[in-house]
Design an enzyme around this catalytic site. Structure first.
Site, PDB file in Angstrom:
ATOM      1  N   GLY A 157      11.474  10.528   0.247  1.00 16.98           N
ATOM      2  CA  GLY A 157      11.524  10.393   1.614  1.00 16.98           C
ATOM      3  C   GLY A 157      10.569   9.343   2.138  1.00 16.98           C
ATOM      4  N   TYR A 208       8.904  11.606 -11.714  1.00 14.29           N
ATOM      5  CA  TYR A 208       8.798  13.003 -11.510  1.00 14.29           C
ATOM      6  C   TYR A 208      10.200  13.620 -10.936  1.00 14.29           C
ATOM      7  CZ  TYR A 208       3.893  12.870 -12.327  1.00 14.29           C
ATOM      8  OH  TYR A 208       2.698  12.641 -13.129  1.00 14.29           O
ATOM      9  N   GLY A 219      12.398  16.022  -8.639  1.00 18.19           N
ATOM     10  CA  GLY A 219      11.867  16.657  -7.397  1.00 18.19           C
ATOM     11  C   GLY A 219      13.168  16.766  -6.376  1.00 18.19           C
ATOM     12  N   LYS A 261       9.168  -7.596  -2.285  1.00 18.40           N
ATOM     13  CA  LYS A 261       9.040  -6.309  -1.725  1.00 18.40           C
ATOM     14  C   LYS A 261      10.141  -5.338  -1.585  1.00 18.40           C
ATOM     15  CE  LYS A 261       7.152  -3.136   0.826  1.00 18.40           C
ATOM     16  NZ  LYS A 261       6.194  -2.324   0.215  1.00 18.40           N
ATOM     17  N   ARG A 314       8.526  10.968   8.268  1.00 15.05           N
ATOM     18  CA  ARG A 314       9.743  10.208   8.232  1.00 15.05           C
ATOM     19  C   ARG A 314      10.607  10.448   7.013  1.00 15.05           C
ATOM     20  NH1 ARG A 314       7.233   4.449  10.448  1.00 15.05           N
ATOM     21  NH2 ARG A 314       5.236   5.195   9.164  1.00 15.05           N
ATOM     22  N   CYS A 322       9.616   4.048   3.816  1.00 16.17           N
ATOM     23  CA  CYS A 322       9.726   2.971   3.168  1.00 16.17           C
ATOM     24  C   CYS A 322      11.132   2.987   2.162  1.00 16.17           C
ATOM     25  CB  CYS A 322       8.523   2.466   2.226  1.00 16.17           C
ATOM     26  SG  CYS A 322       7.317   1.852   3.387  1.00 16.17           S
ATOM     27  N   LYS A 358      14.704   3.470   3.674  1.00 20.92           N
ATOM     28  CA  LYS A 358      15.104   2.414   4.619  1.00 20.92           C
ATOM     29  C   LYS A 358      15.219   0.978   3.881  1.00 20.92           C
ATOM     30  CE  LYS A 358      11.044   0.526   7.080  1.00 20.92           C
ATOM     31  NZ  LYS A 358      10.878  -0.744   6.306  1.00 20.92           N
ATOM     32  N   LEU A 400       0.664  -1.325  -0.221  1.00 17.48           N
ATOM     33  CA  LEU A 400      -0.168  -0.032   0.004  1.00 17.48           C
ATOM     34  C   LEU A 400       1.075   1.210  -0.090  1.00 17.48           C
ATOM     35  CD1 LEU A 400       0.028   1.344   3.103  1.00 17.48           C
ATOM     36  CD2 LEU A 400      -1.522  -0.625   3.516  1.00 17.48           C
ATOM     37  N   LYS A 401       0.473   2.191  -0.648  1.00 15.97           N
ATOM     38  CA  LYS A 401       0.965   3.721  -0.541  1.00 15.97           C
ATOM     39  C   LYS A 401       0.243   4.504   0.575  1.00 15.97           C
ATOM     40  CE  LYS A 401      -0.236   4.647  -4.928  1.00 15.97           C
ATOM     41  NZ  LYS A 401      -0.702   3.455  -5.447  1.00 15.97           N
TER      42      LYS A 401
HETATM   43  N1  NAD Z   1       3.981   2.856   6.010  1.00 20.28           N
HETATM   44  C1  NAD Z   1       3.974   2.213   4.718  1.00 20.28           C
HETATM   45  O1  NAD Z   1       3.531   3.074   3.725  1.00 20.28           O
HETATM   46  C2  NAD Z   1       4.344   0.892   4.641  1.00 20.28           C
HETATM   47  C3  NAD Z   1       3.921   0.218   3.317  1.00 20.28           C
HETATM   48  C4  NAD Z   1       4.314  -1.111   3.228  1.00 20.28           C
HETATM   49  C5  NAD Z   1       4.912  -1.676   4.190  1.00 20.28           C
HETATM   50  N2  NAD Z   1       5.311  -1.171   5.281  1.00 20.28           N
HETATM   51  C6  NAD Z   1       6.167  -2.071   6.320  1.00 20.28           C
HETATM   52  O2  NAD Z   1       5.377  -2.208   7.226  1.00 20.28           O
HETATM   53  C7  NAD Z   1       5.792  -2.493   8.580  1.00 20.28           C
HETATM   54  C8  NAD Z   1       5.229  -1.389   9.441  1.00 20.28           C
HETATM   55  O3  NAD Z   1       5.332   0.029   9.279  1.00 20.28           O
HETATM   56  P1  NAD Z   1       4.531   1.283   9.419  1.00 20.28           P
HETATM   57  O4  NAD Z   1       4.454   2.383   8.766  1.00 20.28           O
HETATM   58  O5  NAD Z   1       3.032   0.661   9.654  1.00 20.28           O
HETATM   59  O6  NAD Z   1       4.873   1.153  11.050  1.00 20.28           O
HETATM   60  P2  NAD Z   1       4.465   2.295  12.222  1.00 20.28           P
HETATM   61  O7  NAD Z   1       5.583   2.507  12.873  1.00 20.28           O
HETATM   62  O8  NAD Z   1       3.321   3.265  11.869  1.00 20.28           O
HETATM   63  O9  NAD Z   1       3.717   1.181  12.890  1.00 20.28           O
HETATM   64  C9  NAD Z   1       4.139   0.052  13.824  1.00 20.28           C
HETATM   65  C10 NAD Z   1       3.523  -0.262  15.024  1.00 20.28           C
HETATM   66  O10 NAD Z   1       3.999  -1.346  15.769  1.00 20.28           O
HETATM   67  C11 NAD Z   1       3.949  -1.137  17.172  1.00 20.28           C
HETATM   68  N3  NAD Z   1       4.646  -2.133  17.901  1.00 20.28           N
HETATM   69  C12 NAD Z   1       6.004  -2.105  17.953  1.00 20.28           C
HETATM   70  N4  NAD Z   1       6.258  -3.305  18.760  1.00 20.28           N
HETATM   71  C13 NAD Z   1       5.221  -3.978  18.909  1.00 20.28           C
HETATM   72  C14 NAD Z   1       4.905  -5.133  19.806  1.00 20.28           C
HETATM   73  N5  NAD Z   1       5.973  -5.818  20.416  1.00 20.28           N
HETATM   74  N6  NAD Z   1       3.625  -5.625  19.883  1.00 20.28           N
HETATM   75  C15 NAD Z   1       2.661  -5.047  19.343  1.00 20.28           C
HETATM   76  N7  NAD Z   1       3.031  -3.686  18.722  1.00 20.28           N
HETATM   77  C16 NAD Z   1       4.088  -3.359  18.497  1.00 20.28           C
HETATM   78  C17 NAD Z   1       4.143   0.093  17.320  1.00 20.28           C
HETATM   79  O11 NAD Z   1       3.973   0.681  18.598  1.00 20.28           O
HETATM   80  C18 NAD Z   1       3.678   0.894  16.280  1.00 20.28           C
HETATM   81  O12 NAD Z   1       2.497   1.466  16.513  1.00 20.28           O
HETATM   82  C19 NAD Z   1       7.326  -1.703   8.276  1.00 20.28           C
HETATM   83  O13 NAD Z   1       8.121  -3.189   7.997  1.00 20.28           O
HETATM   84  C20 NAD Z   1       7.226  -0.970   7.025  1.00 20.28           C
HETATM   85  O14 NAD Z   1       8.384  -1.099   6.287  1.00 20.28           O
HETATM   86  C21 NAD Z   1       4.850   0.051   5.337  1.00 20.28           C
END
Ligand code: NAD
Length: 447
Positions: free
Chosen positions: A263, A257, A259, A210, A334, A266, A269, A156-157
């Site tokens: 950032g 694009y 720019g 991924k 982030r 995702c 990192k 997801l985006k």
């Molecule tokens: N944000 C995005 O757009 C996106 C898209 C695809 C994949 N991802 C991946 O998904 C994963 C999560 O990303 P996110 O952006 O949702 O992170 P986030 O930081 O928004 O959320 C992570 C949550 O996990 C909780 N957490 C940590 N340890 C825990 C535990 N032991 N038990 C229960 N909860 C716990 C934290 O408190 C936090 O609320 C990452 O690996 C990221 O790379 C993110």
């Protein structure tokens, strides 16, 4: 079906809400008590279009529940999604401490067959690590229980997360267990009504998919940014080049694009983590290293342009910044290019007025408190207030309300009629005809 989603952030909350929307009963678990108690009162921790009504509706109708206690959630379900953060460690590799903590807890609590689904973005081999971690905990309890670990990365985006989750381009499921595949097939069946989107593959293949997807997208951005730098030096307008290459169906218009850099939580990192994975198997990932380096330099685009115009000492100057989130549609800051820009402006002695349609609370929370206390950074209530008496407007995030601004009002407010457009949102001829000096990324400096 009854599911548990551990980690209630961008991915966990969106996945939980969307699975509940399809009629499943979902427990969302998080260690962050403030987040969970807020959700129970209908307060969402993030901004994501369409998410709030979906969460509220499913919570009220009892399909979505929130808890800080994994044990409470586990009594009811046998599919556990791990959706916790995997931030970069000091060496750039994905830090798996949160994933492992969840795996340990599952191993301490499980009482029957379950499927553990890695939805977090995790390096190749993590499913094996999760399996080992669970088995270690089971051994401590003198138990031998059958379970499967599946890789189901999320694509997801932010800003379009609901749409992406509900109508994904593909659903990648990595598993070598027929039992687990069948459960995943059932769970995702409602998302496949229009046509089959699920792709089954090996666990390691899914984990790599991924990283390869995000690295490809980051590569496209760094590629066009590299071309834009050349364009600036060679008297070429990159926007014409972008149109010229995007129309080639083999290339396409998305993610080219130019720019001020990518950032977010995702791309930066994940590219770094893939670099680390490559180095761990003694491979030099030359392309990825360049993608990463190009982006680091691109985030300095404003700083370079400003120093050409004003010199390196910006004391006595005030800048108006439009946009703080790493992209439109989210409050996520982030790795946002705005953070690099603000740091550079303030350390060069400038003052800043900044505005973002949704990321103001995030900015207050994440930016250094001393910037606010000393008055070098002021967050203001609207985009025009951010231009009062400024020496230039800096467009960092291409939110829609910034696209067609009131140039006359801008001109009256600004001390110098000068625009640095970090997202190439404006037509240089039109802006210049209104009496502004204009700089875009990879565009001709003098019209
Ligand atoms: N944000 C995005 O757009 C996106 C898209 C695809 C994949 N991802 C991946 O998904 C994963 C999560 O990303 P996110 O952006 O949702 O992170 P986030 O930081 O928004 O959320 C992570 C949550 O996990 C909780 N957490 C940590 N340890 C825990 C535990 N032991 N038990 C229960 N909860 C716990 C934290 O408190 C936090 O609320 C990452 O690996 C990221 O790379 C993110």
């Amino acid at each position: 079906m009854n599911l548990t989603v551990v980690g209630t952030g961008y991915v966990g909350l969106v996945s939980g809400a969307c699975f509940a929307e399809m009629g499943n009963r979902v427990y969302c678990v998080d260690v962050d008590e403030k987040k969970i108690s807020g959700l129970k009162q209908g307060k969402l921790p993030i901004y994501e279009p369409g998410l709030e009504p979906m969460v509220l509706r499913n919570y009220e109708e009892g399909r979505l529940q929130f808890t800080t206690q994994l044990a409470e959630a586990m009594t009811d379900s046998n599919i556990y999604f791990i959706a916790v953060g995997t931030p970069p460690g000091e060496d750039g590799s994905a830090d798996l401490k949160y994933v492992q903590a969840v795996a340990r807890e599952i191993g301490q609590l499980m009482t029957e067959y379950c499927v553990i689904v890695d939805k977090s973005t995790v390096p190749v081999g993590t499913a094996d690590l999760v399996r080992e971690t669970v088995n270690t905990e089971l051994a401590k309890r003198n138990l031998q229980l059958d379970f499967d670990v599946v890789s189901n990365p999320e694509f997801l985006k932010e800003g379009a997360a609901i749409e992406d989750f509900m109508k994904p381009d593909r659903i990648v499921v990595g598993s070598d267990s027929e039992k687990a595949r069948e459960l995943m097939r059932q769970l995702y069946a409602p998302f496949n009504r229009n046509h089959e989107r699920t792709m089954f593959m090996g666990v390691r293949d899914a984990e790599m998919t991924k990283y390869a997807a995000n690295s490809m997208l980051a590569t496209k951005i760094s590629f066009i940014n590299e071309i834009s730098n050349l364009c600036e030096l060679m008297g070429v307008d990159v926007e014409n080049v972008r149109r010229g290459i995007g129309s080639d169906s083999r290339i396409g218009f998305s993610f080219i694009y130019p720019g001020c850099g990518y950032g977010g939580s995702c791309f930066p990192k994940d590219v770094q983590a893939l670099i680390r994975m490559a180095q761990d198997v003694d491979f030099v990932p030359q392309l990825l290293l360049s993608v990463e380096q190009r982006n680091r330099e691109q985030k300095k685009w404003f700083t370079r342009r400003l120093s050409e115009r004003f010199g390196t000492d910006l004391s006595g100057l005030v800048f108006g910044v439009w946009g703080l989130s790493f992209k439109p549609g989210t409050d996520d800051m982030r790795e946002a290019p705005a953070k690099t820009l603000l740091t550079d402006l303030i350390s060069a002695g400038a003052k800043v007025l900044a505005y973002d349609p949704v990321a103001m609370e995030t900015a207050e929370r994440e930016l250094p408190a001393e910037w606010f206390a000393s008055g070098v950074l002021k967050l203001v209530a609207n985009q025009y207030e951010a231009l009062q008496g400024v020496d230039a407007m800096l467009l960092v995030t291409e939110w829609k309300p910034f696209r067609n601004p009131d140039l006359a009002a801008m001109g009256r407010s600004m001390k110098q009629k000068l625009i640095f457009d970090g997202r190439n949102q404006y037509d240089p001829d039109y802006i210049r005809a209104e009496g502004f000096d204009y700089f875009g990324v990879g565009r001709l400096a003098d019209g």
